[in-house]
Design a protein around this motif. Structure first.
Motif, PDB file in Angstrom:
ATOM      1  N   ARG A 160     -25.138 -12.040   4.391  1.00 28.45           N
ATOM      2  CA  ARG A 160     -24.524 -10.904   5.083  1.00 28.45           C
ATOM      3  C   ARG A 160     -23.404 -11.444   5.962  1.00 28.45           C
ATOM      4  O   ARG A 160     -23.495 -12.541   6.490  1.00 28.45           O
ATOM      5  CB  ARG A 160     -25.556 -10.165   5.938  1.00 28.45           C
ATOM      6  N   GLY A 161     -22.345 -10.666   6.086  1.00 30.90           N
ATOM      7  CA  GLY A 161     -21.211 -11.058   6.906  1.00 30.90           C
ATOM      8  C   GLY A 161     -20.443  -9.814   7.304  1.00 30.90           C
ATOM      9  O   GLY A 161     -20.895  -8.691   7.063  1.00 30.90           O
ATOM     10  N   HIS A 162     -19.257  -9.985   7.845  1.00 28.85           N
ATOM     11  CA  HIS A 162     -18.535  -8.830   8.388  1.00 28.85           C
ATOM     12  C   HIS A 162     -18.050  -7.867   7.312  1.00 28.85           C
ATOM     13  O   HIS A 162     -17.747  -6.709   7.603  1.00 28.85           O
ATOM     14  CB  HIS A 162     -17.356  -9.307   9.248  1.00 28.85           C
ATOM     15  N   LEU A 163     -17.993  -8.315   6.044  1.00 25.72           N
ATOM     16  CA  LEU A 163     -17.583  -7.419   4.962  1.00 25.72           C
ATOM     17  C   LEU A 163     -18.752  -7.043   4.042  1.00 25.72           C
ATOM     18  O   LEU A 163     -18.536  -6.404   3.007  1.00 25.72           O
ATOM     19  CB  LEU A 163     -16.477  -8.077   4.117  1.00 25.72           C
ATOM     20  N   PHE A 164     -19.959  -7.431   4.399  1.00 29.93           N
ATOM     21  CA  PHE A 164     -21.123  -7.172   3.540  1.00 29.93           C
ATOM     22  C   PHE A 164     -21.179  -5.705   3.121  1.00 29.93           C
ATOM     23  O   PHE A 164     -21.017  -4.795   3.938  1.00 29.93           O
ATOM     24  CB  PHE A 164     -22.403  -7.547   4.281  1.00 29.93           C
ATOM     25  N   ASP A 165     -21.406  -5.495   1.827  1.00 33.90           N
ATOM     26  CA  ASP A 165     -21.490  -4.144   1.276  1.00 33.90           C
ATOM     27  C   ASP A 165     -22.956  -3.708   1.259  1.00 33.90           C
ATOM     28  O   ASP A 165     -23.754  -4.252   0.490  1.00 33.90           O
ATOM     29  CB  ASP A 165     -20.919  -4.128  -0.145  1.00 33.90           C
ATOM     30  N   PRO A 166     -23.345  -2.729   2.073  1.00 30.55           N
ATOM     31  CA  PRO A 166     -24.748  -2.302   2.128  1.00 30.55           C
ATOM     32  C   PRO A 166     -25.281  -1.800   0.790  1.00 30.55           C
ATOM     33  O   PRO A 166     -26.499  -1.796   0.578  1.00 30.55           O
ATOM     34  CB  PRO A 166     -24.736  -1.167   3.166  1.00 30.55           C
ATOM     35  N   VAL A 222       0.838  -1.197   0.000  1.00 33.93           N
ATOM     36  CA  VAL A 222       0.000   0.000   0.000  1.00 33.93           C
ATOM     37  C   VAL A 222       0.877   1.253   0.000  1.00 33.93           C
ATOM     38  O   VAL A 222       0.610   2.227  -0.709  1.00 33.93           O
ATOM     39  CB  VAL A 222      -0.956  -0.016   1.207  1.00 33.93           C
ATOM     40  N   ARG A 223       1.949   1.216   0.767  1.00 29.51           N
ATOM     41  CA  ARG A 223       2.826   2.385   0.858  1.00 29.51           C
ATOM     42  C   ARG A 223       3.664   2.583  -0.402  1.00 29.51           C
ATOM     43  O   ARG A 223       4.199   3.674  -0.620  1.00 29.51           O
ATOM     44  CB  ARG A 223       3.716   2.267   2.091  1.00 29.51           C
ATOM     45  N   ALA A 224       3.780   1.539  -1.230  1.00 30.63           N
ATOM     46  CA  ALA A 224       4.502   1.665  -2.494  1.00 30.63           C
ATOM     47  C   ALA A 224       3.593   2.131  -3.629  1.00 30.63           C
ATOM     48  O   ALA A 224       4.071   2.379  -4.745  1.00 30.63           O
ATOM     49  CB  ALA A 224       5.137   0.323  -2.866  1.00 30.63           C
ATOM     50  N   ALA A 225       2.289   2.252  -3.357  1.00 33.60           N
ATOM     51  CA  ALA A 225       1.313   2.562  -4.405  1.00 33.60           C
ATOM     52  C   ALA A 225       0.911   4.026  -4.400  1.00 33.60           C
ATOM     53  O   ALA A 225       0.875   4.677  -3.358  1.00 33.60           O
ATOM     54  CB  ALA A 225       0.070   1.683  -4.222  1.00 33.60           C
ATOM     55  N   ASP A 226       0.579   4.518  -5.592  1.00 34.88           N
ATOM     56  CA  ASP A 226      -0.026   5.844  -5.722  1.00 34.88           C
ATOM     57  C   ASP A 226      -1.532   5.767  -5.508  1.00 34.88           C
ATOM     58  O   ASP A 226      -2.139   6.695  -4.973  1.00 34.88           O
ATOM     59  CB  ASP A 226       0.262   6.416  -7.113  1.00 34.88           C
ATOM     60  N   VAL A 227      -2.143   4.662  -5.971  1.00 32.80           N
ATOM     61  CA  VAL A 227      -3.585   4.466  -5.879  1.00 32.80           C
ATOM     62  C   VAL A 227      -3.854   3.029  -5.453  1.00 32.80           C
ATOM     63  O   VAL A 227      -3.190   2.104  -5.931  1.00 32.80           O
ATOM     64  CB  VAL A 227      -4.298   4.734  -7.224  1.00 32.80           C
ATOM     65  N   VAL A 228      -4.805   2.841  -4.564  1.00 30.82           N
ATOM     66  CA  VAL A 228      -5.251   1.508  -4.164  1.00 30.82           C
ATOM     67  C   VAL A 228      -6.722   1.367  -4.527  1.00 30.82           C
ATOM     68  O   VAL A 228      -7.543   2.216  -4.157  1.00 30.82           O
ATOM     69  CB  VAL A 228      -5.052   1.266  -2.656  1.00 30.82           C
ATOM     70  N   PHE A 229      -7.031   0.311  -5.260  1.00 36.49           N
ATOM     71  CA  PHE A 229      -8.406   0.001  -5.643  1.00 36.49           C
ATOM     72  C   PHE A 229      -8.848  -1.272  -4.924  1.00 36.49           C
ATOM     73  O   PHE A 229      -8.034  -2.151  -4.655  1.00 36.49           O
ATOM     74  CB  PHE A 229      -8.523  -0.255  -7.150  1.00 36.49           C
ATOM     75  N   SER A 230     -10.133  -1.379  -4.639  1.00 32.09           N
ATOM     76  CA  SER A 230     -10.685  -2.628  -4.127  1.00 32.09           C
ATOM     77  C   SER A 230     -12.192  -2.627  -4.337  1.00 32.09           C
ATOM     78  O   SER A 230     -12.830  -1.570  -4.261  1.00 32.09           O
ATOM     79  CB  SER A 230     -10.377  -2.820  -2.642  1.00 32.09           C
ATOM     80  N   PRO A 231     -12.773  -3.805  -4.588  1.00 27.93           N
ATOM     81  CA  PRO A 231     -14.228  -3.900  -4.674  1.00 27.93           C
ATOM     82  C   PRO A 231     -14.893  -4.017  -3.311  1.00 27.93           C
ATOM     83  O   PRO A 231     -16.115  -4.058  -3.227  1.00 27.93           O
ATOM     84  CB  PRO A 231     -14.439  -5.177  -5.491  1.00 27.93           C
ATOM     85  N   VAL A 232     -14.092  -4.072  -2.239  1.00 32.85           N
ATOM     86  CA  VAL A 232     -14.608  -4.291  -0.893  1.00 32.85           C
ATOM     87  C   VAL A 232     -14.299  -3.075  -0.024  1.00 32.85           C
ATOM     88  O   VAL A 232     -13.122  -2.813   0.271  1.00 32.85           O
ATOM     89  CB  VAL A 232     -13.999  -5.554  -0.263  1.00 32.85           C
ATOM     90  N   PRO A 233     -15.305  -2.311   0.394  1.00 30.25           N
ATOM     91  CA  PRO A 233     -15.044  -1.143   1.237  1.00 30.25           C
ATOM     92  C   PRO A 233     -14.228  -1.468   2.487  1.00 30.25           C
ATOM     93  O   PRO A 233     -13.382  -0.679   2.913  1.00 30.25           O
ATOM     94  CB  PRO A 233     -16.455  -0.644   1.592  1.00 30.25           C
ATOM     95  N   GLY A 234     -14.461  -2.635   3.079  1.00 30.23           N
ATOM     96  CA  GLY A 234     -13.716  -3.030   4.263  1.00 30.23           C
ATOM     97  C   GLY A 234     -12.228  -3.195   3.986  1.00 30.23           C
ATOM     98  O   GLY A 234     -11.378  -2.870   4.832  1.00 30.23           O
ATOM     99  N   PHE A 235     -11.878  -3.698   2.797  1.00 34.55           N
ATOM    100  CA  PHE A 235     -10.468  -3.834   2.431  1.00 34.55           C
ATOM    101  C   PHE A 235      -9.831  -2.463   2.228  1.00 34.55           C
ATOM    102  O   PHE A 235      -8.667  -2.253   2.576  1.00 34.55           O
ATOM    103  CB  PHE A 235     -10.318  -4.662   1.160  1.00 34.55           C
ATOM    104  N   LEU A 236     -10.598  -1.526   1.655  1.00 37.39           N
ATOM    105  CA  LEU A 236     -10.069  -0.179   1.472  1.00 37.39           C
ATOM    106  C   LEU A 236      -9.805   0.495   2.811  1.00 37.39           C
ATOM    107  O   LEU A 236      -8.844   1.260   2.958  1.00 37.39           O
ATOM    108  CB  LEU A 236     -11.040   0.676   0.649  1.00 37.39           C
ATOM    109  N   GLU A 237     -10.647   0.210   3.787  1.00 40.87           N
ATOM    110  CA  GLU A 237     -10.428   0.789   5.109  1.00 40.87           C
ATOM    111  C   GLU A 237      -9.130   0.257   5.712  1.00 40.87           C
ATOM    112  O   GLU A 237      -8.364   1.013   6.340  1.00 40.87           O
ATOM    113  CB  GLU A 237     -11.610   0.479   6.026  1.00 40.87           C
ATOM    114  N   LEU A 238      -8.852  -1.029   5.521  1.00 47.09           N
ATOM    115  CA  LEU A 238      -7.587  -1.588   5.986  1.00 47.09           C
ATOM    116  C   LEU A 238      -6.419  -0.914   5.274  1.00 47.09           C
ATOM    117  O   LEU A 238      -5.382  -0.633   5.889  1.00 47.09           O
ATOM    118  CB  LEU A 238      -7.550  -3.098   5.717  1.00 47.09           C
TER     119      LEU A 238
END
Length: 351
Positions: A298-304, A139-155
């Motif tokens: 639904r689970g801990h990463l469920f996207d509303p 993540v620190r080596a990247a200019d942009v981080v993409f993810s389809p999971v909002p929870g992963f983006l928060e990490l």
């Protein structure tokens, strides 16, 4: 014209969601006028045609940076699932390789399909910690981080710096919609007008809740109209615990056009995941793209954002209940299918 490189360790014809997603993304970008080159370690360059590709490029050491210079890439997008880069998910030198590519003049994007494994197995207690460190350095080596999971983006945000951008981006469907009518698709599968076909696409995928599918099948086993179709990864057999009395057909791995024909024939798609439904689940995205109503979890990463696109249940019992209710209510199935397709076209389609 500026050139974009997409790096994925494993490319088609190797089977798997990551390879398929790379091919689909590259083709969609090329159709939009982007000059794309796909890079990878293993695969067949011809399988990416008409998108140009080069294989034999390891993600470690100087090879990736050299390829960036050789192809005059202005940007490099890295498809990231840790176990794609090493058997245990730990690939020393990967972040350093990206920093080299950045020094060669390319902006770096990392598409996070999965950041690291959960601490649910003994082996993952050993590899999970270095995977988390690896994710942080990427993540620190990247200019942009993409993810389809909002929870992963928060990490990723927690691991990143103020200079890094974070963008939600769906994986989308890797199955093009074939030009076939529902009637023709159902006839080819031998489905009658009274049959209610429930599809389970890639039941062998990581995180699939097999017991939820089996529970729904047991609930519906007395209904002679219901036919379960298993296809894709793990689709050569029913999951463990599936009731013997249920009507079932196992189609195995299918080419994209064949998978699309099955989707055209379905009345309902069932796919439950331990982490909940998100935009990274390509099997569900394919169903939504085809207008098939979906029952998921639904689970801990469920996207509303997906709450109205699919019927998403919090428990196995609620999942079975939702499947049973939709089997008996055709107008509701059709309404859910239209809502899901509209969501896909608005938020997940490359069109």
């Amino acid at each position: 014209m500026a050139r974009l490189g997409i790096y994925c360790p494993v490319l088609p014809p190797t089977r798997g969601g990551l390879a398929d997603a790379t091919r689909t993304l590259a083709a969609a970008l090329q159709q939009r006028g982007v000059t794309v080159t796909v890079l990878g370690e293993r695969g067949d360059e011809a399988a990416l045609a008409p998108v140009p590709a080069e294989v034999g490029i390891a993600a470690r050491g100087p090879a990736l940076a050299a390829a960036v210079e050789r192809h005059a890439l202005a940007a490099l997008l890295v498809q990231y699932v840790p176990v794609a880069y090493a058997r245990r998910g730990v690939a020393p030198g990967l972040a350093h390789s990206l920093r080299r590519a950045r020094a060669a003049g390319a902006r770096i994007g990392v598409f996070v399909h999965e950041p690291y494994v959960p601490f649910t197995r003994l082996a993952w207690w050993v590899t999970g910690w270095p995977m988390r460190w690896q994710f942080r350095t990427l993540v620190r080596a990247a200019d942009v981080v993409f993810s389809p999971v909002p929870g992963f983006l928060e990490l990723a945000r927690r691991a990143g710096t103020g200079a890094t951008r974070f963008i939600t981006a769906p994986t989308g469907s890797t199955i093009p919609v074939a030009a076939v009518t529902r009637e023709a698709a159902r006839t080819a599968l031998g489905l009658g007008a009274a049959d209610v076909a429930i599809g389970v696409f890639s039941p062998g995928t990581s995180g699939a809740l097999h017991d939820w599918i089996a529970h729904a099948a047991a609930r519906l086993s007395p209904d002679p109209r219901v036919l379960w179709l298993f296809y894709g990864n793990g689709g050569d057999r029913p999951p463990a615990g599936f009731p013997a009395g249920a009507r079932v057909r196992c189609l195995g791995w299918l080419a994209p056009e064949e998978a699309s024909r099955v989707l055209h024939a379905l009345d309902l798609a069932a796919g439950a995941f331990v982490d909940g439904l998100t935009l990274r689940r390509t099997s569900v995205m394919a169903a939504l793209a085809h207008g098939v109503p979906v029952v998921s979890s639904r689970g801990h990463l469920f996207d509303p954002a997906l709450a109205d696109a699919a019927a998403c249940a919090p428990t196995a019992e609620a999942f079975a209940e939702a499947v049973a209710e939709l089997v008996g209510d055709r107008p509701r199935r059709e309404a859910l299918g239209r809502a899901g397709q509209a969501f896909y076209e608005a938020h997940a389609s490359a069109a």
